[in-house]
Scaffold this active site. Structure first.
Site, mmCIF file in Angstrom:
data_model
loop_
_atom_site.group_PDB
_atom_site.id
_atom_site.type_symbol
_atom_site.label_atom_id
_atom_site.label_comp_id
_atom_site.label_asym_id
_atom_site.label_seq_id
_atom_site.Cartn_x
_atom_site.Cartn_y
_atom_site.Cartn_z
ATOM 1 N N GLU A 119 62.451 94.601 19.359
ATOM 2 C CA GLU A 119 63.193 95.151 20.733
ATOM 3 C C GLU A 119 64.261 96.132 20.474
ATOM 4 O O GLU A 119 64.513 96.995 21.344
ATOM 5 C CB GLU A 119 63.988 93.651 21.280
ATOM 6 N N HIS B 137 62.721 80.737 26.915
ATOM 7 C CA HIS B 137 61.851 81.451 27.789
ATOM 8 C C HIS B 137 62.441 81.144 29.041
ATOM 9 O O HIS B 137 61.616 81.322 30.111
ATOM 10 C CB HIS B 137 60.376 80.885 27.779
HETATM 11 C C1 LIG Z 1 62.436 88.254 19.371
HETATM 12 C C2 LIG Z 1 61.059 87.953 19.973
HETATM 13 N N1 LIG Z 1 60.208 88.641 20.670
HETATM 14 C C3 LIG Z 1 59.200 88.520 21.141
HETATM 15 C C4 LIG Z 1 58.918 87.381 21.291
HETATM 16 C C5 LIG Z 1 57.331 86.756 22.020
HETATM 17 N N2 LIG Z 1 56.366 86.479 21.071
HETATM 18 C C6 LIG Z 1 56.149 85.087 20.806
HETATM 19 S S1 LIG Z 1 54.834 85.025 19.616
HETATM 20 C C7 LIG Z 1 54.734 86.843 19.487
HETATM 21 C C8 LIG Z 1 53.746 87.426 18.442
HETATM 22 C C9 LIG Z 1 53.908 87.235 17.213
HETATM 23 O O1 LIG Z 1 52.834 87.610 16.479
HETATM 24 P P1 LIG Z 1 52.838 87.204 14.624
HETATM 25 O O2 LIG Z 1 54.262 87.256 14.191
HETATM 26 O O3 LIG Z 1 51.995 87.869 14.048
HETATM 27 O O4 LIG Z 1 52.586 85.526 14.599
HETATM 28 P P2 LIG Z 1 51.505 84.850 15.039
HETATM 29 O O5 LIG Z 1 51.460 84.300 16.402
HETATM 30 O O6 LIG Z 1 50.217 85.533 14.822
HETATM 31 O O7 LIG Z 1 51.345 83.708 14.125
HETATM 32 C C10 LIG Z 1 55.575 87.412 20.462
HETATM 33 C C11 LIG Z 1 55.683 88.799 20.725
HETATM 34 C C12 LIG Z 1 59.629 86.202 20.567
HETATM 35 N N3 LIG Z 1 59.161 84.844 20.671
HETATM 36 N N4 LIG Z 1 60.583 86.530 20.080
#
Ligand SMILES: Cc1ncc(C[n+]2csc(CCOP(=O)(O)OP(=O)(O)O)c2C)c(N)n1
Ligand SMILES: Cc1ncc(C[n+]2csc(CCOP(=O)(O)OP(=O)(O)O)c2C)c(N)n1
Ligand SMILES: [Mg+2]
Ligand SMILES: [Mg+2]
Lengths: 410, 337, 410, 337
Positions: D60, D129
């Site tokens: 962000e 959320h």
């Molecule tokens: C600070 C923050 N930004 C955005 C999100 C929304 N979000 C939740 S999971 C995710 C993807 C994460 O991907 P990854 O780190 O590859 O983990 P995976 O889900 O593949 O295990 C996002 C963008 C969040 N939870 N926290």
């Protein structure tokens, strides 16, 4: 005014999108056993190559090979397989429970079961994980009561979090499982801080931080790496590269870096890349890193190469952004099938025992579910009381909260 | 008792806490060998070793993030943010993690942590060395926010903050470090050694969080202030010849509403003074609470005298700084209303 | 419960503190000319070594040597020297002005003059720097009016920033000098964003970001590196390693990473380490990076090895935390003396011309100072009006600010 | 005119802005190929190419930091933060950089930038959320803060935000994305297609920032609300049978004080409703302004109905969410006072 042509903008994109035929032939998969196992006090500069290969133990035909092949007693091998099977069965039931409206949300581990299940086996009682939402294997591998996990998922009256957190955001200090945060990467510097505290206290316990491939882009990742590089605390920094971050392929977070493990090089932190679908390889690498930590040699970065075979969460439909069959085509295979194949080959397992184990585990999960549902589900109305919501904002409730609680009618 | 500046009092609070409790660790940028750019941690590294007091990389999120991990482990970190203007990189760790930890896991893990930071202007520090961001912390449930106005309180409240089982934001009005400041910038500062509240016990003591202090009893109007503004309020009341009751809040959250209420019910008038920008500042919460709880006693609109809704300027600092004259005008208006 | 001994905590510390005798014999200084100059489109993997050496051009006896030695016309060489001299003279006068109470604060460049002065010469009109507070050389090297800089320092009525910013926080869009922020590292991702915008717009302009060694620890550094690695925009990412971050030695930020340039390796960004006290080396490396950017080859990371010979700012006394004579012992010498020596050797400069130039420059600076002081100093009361403080919060002043301005009496 | 959900209206605002102005670029996490987790940028990458609408790393601070650089360059970035709960890592860039840029260099550089983010609860999103962090932006001078409550306003205000020469925080009450929600969670949502304010021009149009809208004229009490709470207020007024005047603020800063003042002077009573935690919430600023400007018209204490000062809980969501019943009680109390 410039003698150079106009610039253009580069946006990395995956090669394949829905409708395309999955093709991983471009992904280089080194032979099992081909990566050497250096001593734990190796100079990180001498193992740069281990961040660009994939450390693999179980060969295509289910034989452990090479330096990293650990000898495990038969019962531990079978236990490992059963943990992964249990996690998968647990996921399947909870996905269904979510669809049935018994809870609001769920996140599964499909295809990634080996990582947390095997990693936990390298830890001792008292060590502390700082997990993300996709490491329930850390609990499963310790036989943490599934019923309690389900109570959390159902936000019912026996939820250890008192219904306050989103489903699957478990917490268990006793089981070395730090309270999961919905905010990505925040727990990474916390893991480093916990490990610093252990070193400051001349303790012997170690910590492990967890992030996904996408989450390595967050700023807190850097904070963790910087503090780990400077104070060399006993911490294992895990990156689970399951190729996807919701709809975003790993190339967006990885950029030109080659691999996520390579990120460690700029910090002088020994960095390994390992086959995340290979229970034995994960365990071997985790033990290596844990030994480094325990010997006060400092942090280790580990990238687990795997594939998120399911949707990101129950709110996600991956067929909108990637080929449906991509998961099946994933060249590192299925961690459960690979382990099962090995055990059968080794003569300590069989198709029959597997089928039987599946049935046993299904029963276990179902029994836990029945117990949990007897207490309540999100929709059944047996949630922790609203009065309780005002507790634990502070240890002692200040006057304004007492007033608000009264205003709320409690 | 000894005479101490606010800096010495804060140093002494650290020192006694570290002596009493092995779990207390102190760190931050330039905090170790050098003892902090304001010297609030001077001598601690020498006395307790670099394991308990050390320099960090310039990473506020790393400082707070690691401190949360340490607190969860069982230590009691007390970290310094060099200027409150630089706390924002750590805002996510503070809001999303420190403040929420106990609640989200129902007390399985907790976060006893102190985040110290110098606040406020009046030192020609421009917009990045002058801010007072208290309101962005008081809005966050799970945090306590403290701002002492003198050496005695600084030591006692910092001791309490370090002992507190929950995260505490501890704000130090840097314009007061060496002596009280009444807003008349053309006058020399009176050193703390010549002030009653510069008298501080050398050994351990603590003052409870959540209690305000009446600095000047009065009948005509209540002034709510904290930090540097306590002295500005005193000057203003004197100069305007108005018998104001001046309440030094000391802790903004949890707030000592009892003391405030008793005063406003008595005076029927209220002026709030803070240095932070006005809109959505902590003054808004104070005014709202006062009208909620003392509506029928109020004889005049509650007034706010605050920093303007602009960045803190360098050259125009004294036009920005809420002056005794501005506070005086508000008192007058309140009396005339 | 552990078979391992208790952990201990590692806090890096400089070898020398006040009272110790400076000793840089442990610092490895590669010979001038020893580092090779790769083609600008080199694969970053092939130049890892350039992040661990020091690219140097001017040899001990003032001779440019090696691949990186650029041929500069004589007048440009002399101009380069004069820019550095002017910056130093400017610093000296402004330090004095601060001591005289004419302003509140000042930050000098002593020992680091070559970096920004030479770097700017690799840029074209329209390119954009995102500087920190220690890159006034970028303005000086463009003959930006010193009077205006002083008006800013004095916060007087002609200060381009209208007295709003701390002294030395210049801004000049026209001169490709982004408004300086007092917050460390925030401008690094902004530089990347500016460069992304240039590429998105099919422009030809490039950007340069600047941070200090200490500031690389900030999270925004990571954000910049990640976005630079992914979108490969035309940006040069500069790290000025002057060994100190206020009282904190570079080892605290660098940790185990070896060098700050090495941080680029985890991102696949070509990374160079250069002698920051060598005008010719800085210029050569800057040109190389600028050419990469202009050719759409993406970002370059450059670490300038130098030494902060003065205090951090007028609020700092370095004798409290490092040996007093450390600056004199610094093995890379003084950038002005080195350049002067080379020019004399080359026969285009002399001690006499140097003395004369010093006098001329002193006059120039003094003349500018007189002009600026005629307008006002911070203490003289000719500051921009308080009314003006309410402007520029927004383009159009909203009602609540108009009201506040009235309340303020304007 | 067409029928649009709030999601479609926001998508359409992007689309028309990108079509009219080449400088508009749109990016964020999952915003490109997929079109955003809420689909607010669906189809834009396909239409305008990955150069003008693209996915970003999960950072962000990187999203906002690069956007500031782009805005300074001369583009008009409109970026998405996936949930407002995740905006804090970007808080420093927003507060210290975007908000201050124009002022600190006297307009040499400017920062026309929109930061969109879904806010609010009522979707069983738990504490990460569901948040409504508007107050930590309204306190920051140099930012505008907008929160529409329906598709028509969402499109018009987003168009204005994108055209605005200064940074705008654009908050989207996600509980309203598919239809108005009156707080009765047991009832199905009414889709926007059955609602007047779901009628949205297909082409370009914009609505000025800084203007509130009276959603329900009334005589007895003024309700100040925004986002989801506008509908809760409507339900409450109806159920309580109180002739409330409901003002939908739409823009929190700059605030339409004229409209508020006229209403409170008329009714003499005021209830403020927001979903964010109470202490130091934006309701505090509203209450303070109302008592500052309408003191002599007030016949009852101004009341706040808000989220409690706890994290937004998962299971107890409907006890946290300010319900029509709670608002109704406040209206009643206000009338009885
Ligand atoms: C600070 C923050 N930004 C955005 C999100 C929304 N979000 C939740 S999971 C995710 C993807 C994460 O991907 P990854 O780190 O590859 O983990 P995976 O889900 O593949 O295990 C996002 C963008 C969040 N939870 N926290
Ligand atoms: C975010 C932030 N944190 C802390 C500071 C206080 N501070 C100002 S300069 C400085 C040291 C910076 O050192 P370095 O990056 O090495 O640059 P140098 O001063 O050596 O040029 C610090 C800690 C700041 N300005 N901003
Ligand atoms: Mg992933
Ligand atoms: Mg430095």
């Amino acid at each position: 005014m410039s003698e150079f042509p106009p610039l253009t903008f580069n946006v990395p994109a995956p090669e394949l999108r829905p409708g395309d035929t999955p093709d991983f032939s471009g992904v280089e998969i080194p032979r099992a056993g081909s990566a050497r196992r250096p001593p734990v006090d190796v100079d990180p500069k001498e193992i740069r190559d281990l961040a660009f290969t994939i450390i693999r133990v179980l060969s295509r035909d289910g034989e452990p090979t090479g330096d990293w092949a650990v000898e495990l007693p038969d019962d531990e091998l079978v236990e490992g397989l059963r943990h992964m099977m249990r996690l998968r069965a647990f996921d399947a039931r909870m996905l269904m429970a979510q669809r049935q409206g018994k809870t609001s949300f769920y996140m599964q581990h499909l295809g990634e079961e080996a990582i947390a299940c095997a990693f936990q086996k390298a830890l001792y009682k008292g060590d502390m994980n700082f997990p993300t939402y996709r490491q329930a294997g850390l609990l499963i591998a310790q036989d943490y009561p599934m019923k309690l996990m389900m109570c959390q998922i159902y936000s019912n009256a026996e939820d250890p979090n008192h219904g306050r957190q989103l489903p699957i955001m478990y917490s268990s200090k006793e089981y070395g499982f730090f309270s999961i945060s919905g905010n990505l990467s925040t727990q990474y510097p916390q893991a480093v801080g916990w490990a610093m505290a252990s070193a400051i206290s001349n303790d012997t316990r170690i910590a492990a931080g967890w992030v996904g491939d996408g989450s390595t882009a967050e700023s807190d990742y850097h904070a963790a790496m910087v503090f780990a590089s400077t104070y060399k605390p006993p911490v294992i920094l895990n990156v689970v590269n399951n190729q996807w971050a919701i709809s975003t392929f790993q190339g967006i977070a990885k950029g030109e870096s080659g691999t996520f493990a390579a990120r460690g090089h700029g910090f002088g932190i020994p960095s390994l890349r390992v086959d995340g679908n290979d229970y034995l390889a994960v365990l071997a690498v985790a033990r290596w890193a844990a030994e480094r930590a325990r010997r006060n040699l400092g942090p280790t970065l580990i990238e687990y190469v795997t594939y998120r075979a399911g949707g990101h969460s129950t709110s996600d439909d991956p067929s909108a952004y990637r080929p449906k069959e991509e998961g099946d085509a994933w060249p590192l295979g299925d961690p459960i099938l690979r382990m099962k194949g090995y055990l059968i080959r080794k003569g300590i397992w069989s198709e029959e025992r597997h089928t039987q184990a599946e049935a046993e585990i299904a029963d276990e999960v179902l029994a836990a579910q029945k117990e949990a549902e007897a207490i309540g589900t999100l929709s059944s109305g047996n949630a922790p009381s609203a009065r309780d919501m005002f507790e634990d904002v502070f240890e002692e409730m200040p006057p304004h909260l007492i007033k608000q609680r009264q205003e709320a009618g409690y | 008792m000894a005479k101490m500046t606010m800096i010495e009092a804060i140093q002494s609070a650290h020192d006694t806490a570290m002596e009493r409790d092995e779990r207390v660790v102190v760190y931050g940028e330039d905090v170790g060998f050098f003892g902090g750019v304001f010297r609030c941690t001077a001598g601690l590294q020498e006395k307790y070793g670099p394991t308990r007091c050390f320099d960090t990389p310039i990473s506020e999120s790393g400082i707070v993030g690691t401190a949360i991990g340490m607190a969860a482990y069982g230590l009691k970190p007390c970290v310094e943010i060099q200027f409150s203007d630089y706390v924002y990189p750590a805002y996510d760790q503070i809001v999303s993690e420190a403040a929420r930890l106990r609640h989200r896991c129902a007390g399985d893990f907790t976060c006893p942590l102190v985040i110290r930071m110098p606040v406020g202007g009046g030192i020609f520090g421009g917009q990045t060395h002058s801010q007072s961001p208290e309101a962005v912390f008081t809005h966050v449930c799970g945090l306590k926010t403290v701002m002492p106005s003198n050496p005695y309180d600084a030591k006692g409240l910092l001791a309490a903050a370090i002992e507190d089982p929950d995260p505490v934001i501890f704000m130090e009005p840097k314009r007061l470090y060496n002596g009280p400041f009444d807003g008349h910038h053309e006058n020399p500062v009176v050193p703390w050694r010549d002030h009653d509240l510069g008298e501080v016990p050398e050994g351990y003591f603590s003052l409870p969080l959540g209690r305000a202090e009446i600095r000047r009893p009065g009948e005509q109007v209540t002034i709510l202030a904290y930090g540097t503004m306590v002295y500005v309020a005193q000057a203003a009341a004197e100069e305007a010849g108005i018998d104001a009751e001046i309440i030094d809040l000391r802790t903004l959250l949890p707030l000592d509403m009892e003391t405030i209420k008793a005063s406003v019910v008595k005076t029927g008038r209220c002026v709030i003074v803070h240095e932070a920008t006005r809109t959505s500042g902590f003054g808004a919460e104070l005014a709202t609470l006062v009208q909620e709880e003392c509506f029928y006693s109020l004889e005049a609109p509650i007034q706010r005298v605050t920093g303007w809704d602009t960045p803190y300027p360098h050259a125009q600092e004294w036009d920005y700084f809420p002056s005794p004259a501005r506070v005086g005008r508000a008192l007058q208006q309140s009396m005339e209303a």
